[in-house]
Scaffold this motif. Sequence first.
Motif, PDB file in Angstrom:
ATOM      1  N   UNK B  43      53.613-106.797  11.424  1.00 57.42           N
ATOM      2  CA  UNK B  43      53.929-105.371  11.407  1.00 57.42           C
ATOM      3  C   UNK B  43      52.660-104.542  11.619  1.00 57.42           C
ATOM      4  N   UNK B  44      52.830-103.244  11.808  1.00 61.58           N
ATOM      5  CA  UNK B  44      51.688-102.359  12.003  1.00 61.58           C
ATOM      6  C   UNK B  44      51.709-101.240  10.978  1.00 61.58           C
ATOM      7  N   UNK B  45      50.607-101.118  10.261  1.00 63.26           N
ATOM      8  CA  UNK B  45      50.420 -99.982   9.368  1.00 63.26           C
ATOM      9  C   UNK B  45      49.299 -99.130   9.941  1.00 63.26           C
ATOM     10  N   UNK B  46      49.557 -97.846  10.112  1.00 62.96           N
ATOM     11  CA  UNK B  46      48.524 -96.961  10.640  1.00 62.96           C
ATOM     12  C   UNK B  46      47.942 -96.128   9.503  1.00 62.96           C
ATOM     13  N   UNK B  47      46.624 -96.047   9.470  1.00 62.40           N
ATOM     14  CA  UNK B  47      45.952 -95.134   8.551  1.00 62.40           C
ATOM     15  C   UNK B  47      45.470 -93.967   9.381  1.00 62.40           C
ATOM     16  N   UNK B  48      45.945 -92.773   9.063  1.00 62.63           N
ATOM     17  CA  UNK B  48      45.520 -91.614   9.846  1.00 62.63           C
ATOM     18  C   UNK B  48      44.858 -90.581   8.949  1.00 62.63           C
ATOM     19  N   UNK B  49      44.076 -89.725   9.565  1.00 62.99           N
ATOM     20  CA  UNK B  49      43.390 -88.682   8.822  1.00 62.99           C
ATOM     21  C   UNK B  49      42.180 -88.231   9.607  1.00 62.99           C
ATOM     22  N   UNK B  50      41.506 -87.204   9.103  1.00 58.33           N
ATOM     23  CA  UNK B  50      40.365 -86.651   9.818  1.00 58.33           C
ATOM     24  C   UNK B  50      39.102 -87.431   9.469  1.00 58.33           C
ATOM     25  N   UNK B  51      38.012 -87.145  10.181  1.00 60.35           N
ATOM     26  CA  UNK B  51      36.790 -87.889   9.924  1.00 60.35           C
ATOM     27  C   UNK B  51      36.353 -87.664   8.479  1.00 60.35           C
ATOM     28  N   UNK B  52      35.893 -88.733   7.866  1.00 64.46           N
ATOM     29  CA  UNK B  52      35.427 -88.634   6.490  1.00 64.46           C
ATOM     30  C   UNK B  52      36.520 -88.794   5.456  1.00 64.46           C
ATOM     31  N   UNK B  53      37.740 -89.095   5.879  1.00 68.30           N
ATOM     32  CA  UNK B  53      38.819 -89.228   4.894  1.00 68.30           C
ATOM     33  C   UNK B  53      38.848 -90.616   4.284  1.00 68.30           C
ATOM     34  N   UNK B  54      38.059 -91.534   4.816  1.00 71.87           N
ATOM     35  CA  UNK B  54      37.955 -92.858   4.214  1.00 71.87           C
ATOM     36  C   UNK B  54      38.763 -93.930   4.906  1.00 71.87           C
ATOM     37  N   UNK B  55      39.298 -93.622   6.095  1.00 77.89           N
ATOM     38  CA  UNK B  55      40.153 -94.626   6.731  1.00 77.89           C
ATOM     39  C   UNK B  55      39.354 -95.832   7.230  1.00 77.89           C
ATOM     40  N   UNK B  56      38.187 -95.587   7.805  1.00 73.37           N
ATOM     41  CA  UNK B  56      37.378 -96.717   8.271  1.00 73.37           C
ATOM     42  C   UNK B  56      36.804 -97.509   7.108  1.00 73.37           C
ATOM     43  N   UNK B  57      36.415 -96.821   6.048  1.00 71.63           N
ATOM     44  CA  UNK B  57      35.892 -97.524   4.877  1.00 71.63           C
ATOM     45  C   UNK B  57      36.968 -98.425   4.284  1.00 71.63           C
ATOM     46  N   UNK B  58      38.196 -97.931   4.242  1.00 70.67           N
ATOM     47  CA  UNK B  58      39.308 -98.754   3.764  1.00 70.67           C
ATOM     48  C   UNK B  58      39.412-100.024   4.605  1.00 70.67           C
ATOM     49  N   UNK B  59      39.329 -99.850   5.928  1.00 68.43           N
ATOM     50  CA  UNK B  59      39.453-100.999   6.826  1.00 68.43           C
ATOM     51  C   UNK B  59      38.356-102.022   6.559  1.00 68.43           C
ATOM     52  N   UNK B  60      37.133-101.524   6.366  1.00 67.72           N
ATOM     53  CA  UNK B  60      36.024-102.444   6.132  1.00 67.72           C
ATOM     54  C   UNK B  60      36.164-103.126   4.787  1.00 67.72           C
ATOM     55  N   UNK B  61      36.634-102.392   3.787  1.00 70.06           N
ATOM     56  CA  UNK B  61      36.789-102.970   2.456  1.00 70.06           C
ATOM     57  C   UNK B  61      37.849-104.066   2.474  1.00 70.06           C
ATOM     58  N   UNK B  62      38.874-103.861   3.290  1.00 72.56           N
ATOM     59  CA  UNK B  62      39.947-104.843   3.397  1.00 72.56           C
ATOM     60  C   UNK B  62      39.417-106.167   3.943  1.00 72.56           C
ATOM     61  N   UNK B  63      38.449-106.069   4.838  1.00 69.11           N
ATOM     62  CA  UNK B  63      37.860-107.272   5.419  1.00 69.11           C
ATOM     63  C   UNK B  63      36.721-107.819   4.563  1.00 69.11           C
ATOM     64  N   UNK B  64      36.360-107.095   3.536  1.00 70.25           N
ATOM     65  CA  UNK B  64      35.254-107.523   2.702  1.00 70.25           C
ATOM     66  C   UNK B  64      33.895-107.159   3.275  1.00 70.25           C
ATOM     67  N   UNK B  65      33.862-106.318   4.307  1.00 66.30           N
ATOM     68  CA  UNK B  65      32.589-105.954   4.929  1.00 66.30           C
ATOM     69  C   UNK B  65      31.876-104.869   4.132  1.00 66.30           C
ATOM     70  N   UNK B  66      32.643-104.091   3.392  1.00 68.99           N
ATOM     71  CA  UNK B  66      32.076-103.122   2.472  1.00 68.99           C
ATOM     72  C   UNK B  66      32.567-103.532   1.093  1.00 68.99           C
TER      73      UNK B  66
END
Lengths: 339, 329
Positions: B43-66
């Motif tokens: 399935x596909x889950x989209x995280x949307x929002x403006x810059x600085x809302x934490x969407x990329x950080x969430x993605x990195x945390x999910x992978x354990x990169x942050x």
Amino acid sequence: MEPLVSIRNLTVDFDLGRRVSRALRGVDLTIGRGEAVGLVGESGCGKSITWLGILGLLSSRAKVHGEAWLDGRNLVGAPVSELERVRGKRIALIFQDPSSSLNPVHRIGRQLTEALKLHRGLSGTDAKAEALRLLDRVGIPAARQRVNDYPHQLSGGMNQRVMIAMALAGEPDLLIADEPTTALDATIQAQILDLLREIREDSNMAMVLISHDLGVVAENTDRVAVMYAGRIVEQAPRERLFDRPLHPYTRGLLNALPDIEGPRKALTAIPGSVPEPWNHPAGCPFAPRCDHAHSVCHSELPALARRDGHHLAACLRADDMLSRMRDDLSEAEPARSYA
Amino acid sequence: MSPLLQANDLACHFSVRRGGGFPTKTVPLKAVDGVSFSLAPGRTLALVGESGCGKSTTAKAVLGLTPATGGTVRFKGEDLPKEGTRAWQRLRRDMQLVFQDPLAALDRRLPIGRQIEEPLHIHGTADKTERRATVARIMEAIGLKPHQAASYPHELSGGQRQRAVLARALVLEPSLLVLDEPISALDVSIQAQVINLLVELQERLGVAYLFISHDLKVVRQISHEVAVMYLGRIVEHGDPETIFTAPAHPYTRALVSAIPTIRTTTRERIILSGDPPNPIDTPSGCPFHPRCTHAIDRCRIVRPELAPTTDGRTVACHLAHAPDVKAVA
């Protein structure tokens, strides 16, 4: 009425040493007073180069030919001293990334007063007062404190407002907005576009809005020109272009666009990619990617010709398209599918 | 079906220096502050929002990169191992990442065939002919021609480069692909090619996508579920059609209304005043209240929690759960 700017057969060549790359292949365009014209196309199609070339802002490797008339004077090949009186004063530019267009080591107030001195000869308290008025005009809250800020202290949207204030400093007749909101967030983009609209309503300033976002152009311009591979391939009043596009490239672009309303359907991508400037096909540059291309399209270059009223298209098959579209129209209301 | 990926109250707080002076003061920056979601296989889950809302950080945390400073991430029912450990490396085989700019993601000095092969090398497919065969298979699946394996990134078009990046991410047949703004750097006609490709690959390979984007039109085209983020928290989560046709949170409403469209539309445009607040000093109560035209006293004091509404989505807004919500909307 005499147009404000009229461009005729503008070409730009880049001398790359071993070869010459032709970036602009003959652009014809007029901008009326107070008119908002959209310039759309994919990266590398020449939408920015057109204006940088006219204003002499390209490097010395670029050779600009053709004509660009402003008040009875041709800007192409004009001496630098003359161009300097046009740049910022008659024709102002704003770019995509405001923080790289502003000087990071000067306070924004100083950058504004510099522009005011250059274009309007204001200095001292007059310039300061005018700078405050401009910052206020572009919606910067607490302008009196903000004049002493550096660009890094302001957000992207605020910096773009400062850029717009600087562009307004010379009270230009034409504003070239080159992807003014591409680097900004959606809610900030809406604010900036709203501001530009408001300023144009007040001052009757003409605007050329360069964008790859068809939605932005559709909502903010009166007339739209679509560029492909260094040429304008279609030009029409806004509603006309988006409701009844003639050129297969424009149709392709519109079909490739996802939408936020209406039924969700698979997108129709345009196959292939834009030709390289040094590997330009003979005939119509879009023919290799075009579903409607005939053999003649691969050998003959279509001219941008008047098809229907104010609708111009550079396509050898435009008349076929037009007659088919009329048949469609008589049968049903205009369909939203362009294929 | 058990979820493939599950984030529970995930938080990423950084400490950043603030102002000058000595000794320097550090303050917490809450990039992600209590985000929970789950993603089913395929399935596909989209995280949307403006810059600085934490969407990329969430993605990195999910992978354990942050490193996450709070909460848990479970992948295939197990807790995510610590970054850099053997177990983590084994797991990363099954979860891959794609970034925005394909030219920056590719090595300019290596032919793309070698780059697509590299993950196989790292994750220990010893046999060379087997590696080459896998590369050829994935390149075909993704729409690259066999001779292009010898091409360098600069010889490819934007769309082909993004295909090469996708091929490299998919060569290990991961069950999760995290896509961070994968089409934002591409031209309109190329965007459509890549969107269609992503949809097709998901149907064929059954890979799940965590899709990060600011472009709601693209998100609608591709996702099964949408989570809208604002200042490190999810403010609305649900089915894309429901959210985009009738957004419940005032922020989502503004975001949807701000989308420029070529349609002649009757939608009213909501123009928010001001910028998103600095994540260092987030406002009290609802983080959106300073920009919200509907804010009531309660919004300034009590932070609304994400709670389900009657139509199956979850919304973090006092007003959306109030009985007089219709009057507000």
